[in-house]
Design a protein around this motif. Structure first.
Motif, PDB file in Angstrom:
ATOM      1  N   LEU A  85     -13.286 -62.125  71.011  1.00 34.15           N
ATOM      2  CA  LEU A  85     -12.238 -62.030  70.176  1.00 34.15           C
ATOM      3  C   LEU A  85     -11.397 -61.207  70.119  1.00 34.15           C
ATOM      4  CD1 LEU A  85     -15.504 -64.160  66.993  1.00 34.15           C
ATOM      5  CD2 LEU A  85     -12.989 -65.105  68.387  1.00 34.15           C
ATOM      6  N   ASP A  86     -11.236 -61.254  69.285  1.00 35.42           N
ATOM      7  CA  ASP A  86      -9.637 -59.853  69.286  1.00 35.42           C
ATOM      8  C   ASP A  86     -11.090 -59.209  68.025  1.00 35.42           C
ATOM      9  OD1 ASP A  86      -8.104 -58.507  67.016  1.00 35.42           O
ATOM     10  OD2 ASP A  86      -6.710 -59.075  68.940  1.00 35.42           O
ATOM     11  N   GLN A  87     -11.036 -57.727  68.217  1.00 38.00           N
ATOM     12  CA  GLN A  87     -11.400 -56.961  67.127  1.00 38.00           C
ATOM     13  C   GLN A  87     -11.452 -56.853  65.631  1.00 38.00           C
ATOM     14  OE1 GLN A  87     -12.809 -53.183  70.751  1.00 38.00           O
ATOM     15  NE2 GLN A  87     -11.750 -53.218  68.943  1.00 38.00           N
ATOM     16  N   SER A  88     -10.147 -57.465  66.180  1.00 41.02           N
ATOM     17  CA  SER A  88      -9.894 -57.753  64.156  1.00 41.02           C
ATOM     18  C   SER A  88     -10.908 -58.603  63.169  1.00 41.02           C
ATOM     19  CB  SER A  88      -8.683 -57.987  63.790  1.00 41.02           C
ATOM     20  OG  SER A  88      -8.026 -58.575  64.253  1.00 41.02           O
ATOM     21  N   GLU A  89     -11.399 -59.740  63.971  1.00 42.40           N
ATOM     22  CA  GLU A  89     -12.069 -60.476  63.602  1.00 42.40           C
ATOM     23  C   GLU A  89     -13.809 -60.082  63.820  1.00 42.40           C
ATOM     24  OE1 GLU A  89     -10.550 -64.557  65.188  1.00 42.40           O
ATOM     25  OE2 GLU A  89      -9.662 -63.099  66.499  1.00 42.40           O
ATOM     26  N   LEU A  90     -14.001 -59.698  64.312  1.00 38.57           N
ATOM     27  CA  LEU A  90     -15.300 -59.048  64.314  1.00 38.57           C
ATOM     28  C   LEU A  90     -16.242 -59.219  63.048  1.00 38.57           C
ATOM     29  CD1 LEU A  90     -15.872 -57.531  67.479  1.00 38.57           C
ATOM     30  CD2 LEU A  90     -16.009 -59.286  66.864  1.00 38.57           C
ATOM     31  N   LYS A  91     -16.863 -60.108  63.007  1.00 41.00           N
ATOM     32  CA  LYS A  91     -17.760 -59.853  61.162  1.00 41.00           C
ATOM     33  C   LYS A  91     -19.005 -59.544  61.749  1.00 41.00           C
ATOM     34  CE  LYS A  91     -14.424 -61.102  59.110  1.00 41.00           C
ATOM     35  NZ  LYS A  91     -12.843 -59.813  57.972  1.00 41.00           N
ATOM     36  N   PHE A  92     -19.447 -58.821  60.897  1.00 40.05           N
ATOM     37  CA  PHE A  92     -21.293 -58.141  61.618  1.00 40.05           C
ATOM     38  C   PHE A  92     -22.055 -58.871  61.061  1.00 40.05           C
ATOM     39  CE2 PHE A  92     -25.998 -57.270  60.641  1.00 40.05           C
ATOM     40  CZ  PHE A  92     -25.919 -56.809  61.817  1.00 40.05           C
ATOM     41  N   GLY A  96     -14.815 -45.697  79.162  1.00 36.96           N
ATOM     42  CA  GLY A  96     -15.133 -46.987  80.103  1.00 36.96           C
ATOM     43  C   GLY A  96     -16.698 -46.635  80.221  1.00 36.96           C
ATOM     44  N   THR A  97     -17.787 -46.135  80.265  1.00 37.40           N
ATOM     45  CA  THR A  97     -19.357 -45.944  80.182  1.00 37.40           C
ATOM     46  C   THR A  97     -19.217 -46.213  79.060  1.00 37.40           C
ATOM     47  OG1 THR A  97     -19.030 -43.843  79.748  1.00 37.40           O
ATOM     48  CG2 THR A  97     -18.702 -43.991  82.360  1.00 37.40           C
ATOM     49  N   ILE A  98     -20.648 -46.976  78.887  1.00 33.78           N
ATOM     50  CA  ILE A  98     -21.389 -48.220  78.010  1.00 33.78           C
ATOM     51  C   ILE A  98     -22.757 -46.846  77.665  1.00 33.78           C
ATOM     52  CG2 ILE A  98     -22.196 -50.012  77.112  1.00 33.78           C
ATOM     53  CD1 ILE A  98     -20.388 -51.372  79.074  1.00 33.78           C
ATOM     54  N   PHE A 157     -18.430 -57.791  77.001  1.00 35.51           N
ATOM     55  CA  PHE A 157     -18.458 -57.768  74.962  1.00 35.51           C
ATOM     56  C   PHE A 157     -18.985 -56.067  74.099  1.00 35.51           C
ATOM     57  CE2 PHE A 157     -20.150 -62.072  76.632  1.00 35.51           C
ATOM     58  CZ  PHE A 157     -19.399 -63.299  75.548  1.00 35.51           C
ATOM     59  N   VAL A 158     -18.782 -55.605  75.146  1.00 34.24           N
ATOM     60  CA  VAL A 158     -18.945 -54.586  74.123  1.00 34.24           C
ATOM     61  C   VAL A 158     -17.365 -53.842  73.576  1.00 34.24           C
ATOM     62  CG1 VAL A 158     -19.487 -51.604  74.082  1.00 34.24           C
ATOM     63  CG2 VAL A 158     -20.688 -53.829  76.080  1.00 34.24           C
ATOM     64  N   PRO A 159     -17.101 -53.356  73.292  1.00 31.72           N
ATOM     65  CA  PRO A 159     -15.835 -53.586  72.048  1.00 31.72           C
ATOM     66  C   PRO A 159     -15.427 -52.725  72.458  1.00 31.72           C
ATOM     67  CG  PRO A 159     -16.916 -54.729  70.130  1.00 31.72           C
ATOM     68  CD  PRO A 159     -17.830 -53.954  71.109  1.00 31.72           C
ATOM     69  N   LYS A 160     -14.088 -52.179  72.836  1.00 30.08           N
ATOM     70  CA  LYS A 160     -13.448 -50.701  72.936  1.00 30.08           C
ATOM     71  C   LYS A 160     -12.646 -49.821  72.096  1.00 30.08           C
ATOM     72  CE  LYS A 160     -11.639 -52.832  77.342  1.00 30.08           C
ATOM     73  NZ  LYS A 160     -10.496 -53.958  77.575  1.00 30.08           N
ATOM     74  N   ASP A 161     -12.777 -50.077  70.811  1.00 33.33           N
ATOM     75  CA  ASP A 161     -12.015 -49.273  69.997  1.00 33.33           C
ATOM     76  C   ASP A 161     -13.556 -48.540  68.835  1.00 33.33           C
ATOM     77  OD1 ASP A 161      -9.835 -50.112  71.112  1.00 33.33           O
ATOM     78  OD2 ASP A 161      -9.806 -51.259  68.793  1.00 33.33           O
ATOM     79  N   TYR A 162     -13.035 -47.123  68.723  1.00 35.32           N
ATOM     80  CA  TYR A 162     -13.661 -46.243  68.036  1.00 35.32           C
ATOM     81  C   TYR A 162     -14.173 -47.406  66.736  1.00 35.32           C
ATOM     82  CZ  TYR A 162     -15.269 -41.289  66.260  1.00 35.32           C
ATOM     83  OH  TYR A 162     -16.610 -40.454  66.483  1.00 35.32           O
ATOM     84  N   GLY A 163     -15.478 -46.384  65.943  1.00 29.70           N
ATOM     85  CA  GLY A 163     -16.054 -47.913  65.528  1.00 29.70           C
ATOM     86  C   GLY A 163     -16.119 -48.689  65.091  1.00 29.70           C
ATOM     87  N   VAL A 173     -20.077 -56.057  67.082  1.00 24.78           N
ATOM     88  CA  VAL A 173     -19.572 -55.789  64.958  1.00 24.78           C
ATOM     89  C   VAL A 173     -18.506 -54.722  65.128  1.00 24.78           C
ATOM     90  CG1 VAL A 173     -21.663 -56.491  65.288  1.00 24.78           C
ATOM     91  CG2 VAL A 173     -21.474 -53.958  65.508  1.00 24.78           C
ATOM     92  N   GLY A 174     -18.117 -54.630  63.885  1.00 29.35           N
ATOM     93  CA  GLY A 174     -17.044 -54.088  63.440  1.00 29.35           C
ATOM     94  C   GLY A 174     -17.826 -53.056  62.407  1.00 29.35           C
TER      95      GLY A 174
END
Length: 367
Positions: free
Chosen positions: A23-30, A87-89, A132-138, A171-172
């Motif tokens: 999913l686009d990160q903007s669509e992620l709901k908890f 890029g590390t997790i 599936f680990v999102p890339k953006d801060y937050g 999640v976002g």
């Protein structure tokens, strides 16, 4: 003869044949979207722990008479994986969550497990689903371990069969704004001698009705009060913090003590440690009552208040309804549109910088 414990070297992996679209990160709901795989580890009293298995995410086969379905023999945890700028997790203090899982499971007589080996299995699951680990801060990958009693038995004894399983959910932000709380002094989430300090499913189900009632009134969560003195305990999914000038004229960050009523939150512990490390104001774990909060507001000694937890990280409280009166909690007097108070913002920023490995810390656990 020693029965087998969890052993990551015996882990088997079966990959899905129908991978999900990201999913686009903007669509992620908890808690609404899950990854491709899950980790399952079965236990029987007779044979101990079976080999761990990573397999495609899907329904569990559970007997209708299982302890978990009849007597709520269930505990769970919540932690997260974060993708750093390179890029590390990394995981954040996962050993603390597994210690709490072990404590909770012992309270309901589920079997002991090797926490280090279980953590290694969780790491392998995250590696399998790392896309599936999102890339953006937050944003992050929420990790939900569950531990349930599965023996089909209606007798009130203990479950001789169990299942540890883990699934993942990108999640976002949980609360991308300030929150409004409804102070509830007529019902109790936890009480002395109870199990409020354990993360049991049975603690959450009874709170759902009053929680949904306050949501229908425009509030986000309940601020649970206890006793005739209206002891401020915690919020529905968060520990609760107050930053004020106390009666002695000192700046003080205060939260309820771990007295058997309060859940020992990992975020709670982390924020207390950071604030004590700064050494700039008094940091206390002690009992505070709502009348004390009201007095502090009347005397302009309240600076800010916030909730803290794995899901929300940190979020400022802007309003509390108490005994029919709306209490306006300061956020940032210099900015009427602020989402975070100055201290809340600082604590959140430093904690996030650790979680995203911007700041080196022993709390950061690489895969």
């Amino acid at each position: 003869m020693t029965k087998p414990n969890i052993d990551v070297s015996k882990l088997t992996t079966t990959l899905t044949q129908t991978p999900k679209e990201l999913l686009d990160q903007s669509e992620l709901k908890f808690g609404k979207y899950f990854t491709d795989h899950m980790l399952c580890i079965k236990y029987t009293e007779e044979n101990g722990w079976e080999a761990p298995e990573i397999k495609p995410y899907g329904p569990l086969a559970i007997d209708p008479a299982a302890f978990v379905l009849n007597y709520s023999v269930e505990t769970f945890e919540g932690t997260k994986a974060y993708r750093a700028a390179d890029g590390t997790i990394n995981l954040f203090r996962p050993e603390k969550n597994l210690q709490r899982l072990a404590s909770s499971s012992q309270r309901i007589m589920l079997p002991e497990f090797d926490q280090e080996q279980f953590l290694e299995c969780i790491k392998e699951l995250v590696k399998v689903d790392q896309r599936f680990v999102p890339k953006d801060y937050g944003y992050s990958l929420y990790i939900r371990p569950n531990f349930i009693g599965t023996e089909p038995n209606l007798n009130l004894v203990y479950s001789r069969e169990a299942l540890l399983y883990v699934y993942l959910s990108p999640v976002g932000p949980y609360f991308p704004r300030t929150v409004k709380l409804y102070a509830n002094a007529t019902e109790a989430r936890a009480w002395p001698g109870g199990v409020g300090s354990y993360k049991l499913g049975g603690n959450y189900a009874p709170a759902m009705r009053p929680a949904m009632e306050v949501v229908s009134k425009g509030y986000d969560q309940i601020l649970w009060l206890l006793g005739d003195d209206h002891y401020v305990t915690e919020v529905g999914t968060m520990n609760f913090f107050i930053y004020w000038i106390n009666k002695d004229g000192e700046k003080e960050l205060v939260t309820a003590p771990l007295d058997g009523i309060i859940l020992p939150g990992v975020t709670r512990d982390s924020l207390l440690a950071l604030a004590r490390q700064w050494g700039e104001f008094k940091v206390s774990e002690r009992k505070v009552t709502m009348p004390e909060v009201v007095t502090a507001l009347e005397e302009s000694r309240m600076l800010e208040a916030f909730g803290a937890g794995t899901a929300c990280i940190v979020c400022s409280v802007s309003e509390v309804l108490y005994q029919g009166s709306t209490l306006a909690i300061p956020v940032d007097p210099s900015d009427p549109d602020a989402v975070y108070g100055p201290l809340t913002k600082r604590l959140r920023a430093e904690l996030l910088d650790i979680q995203y490995a911007k700041i080196p810390s022993p709390w950061t656990v690489p895969l």
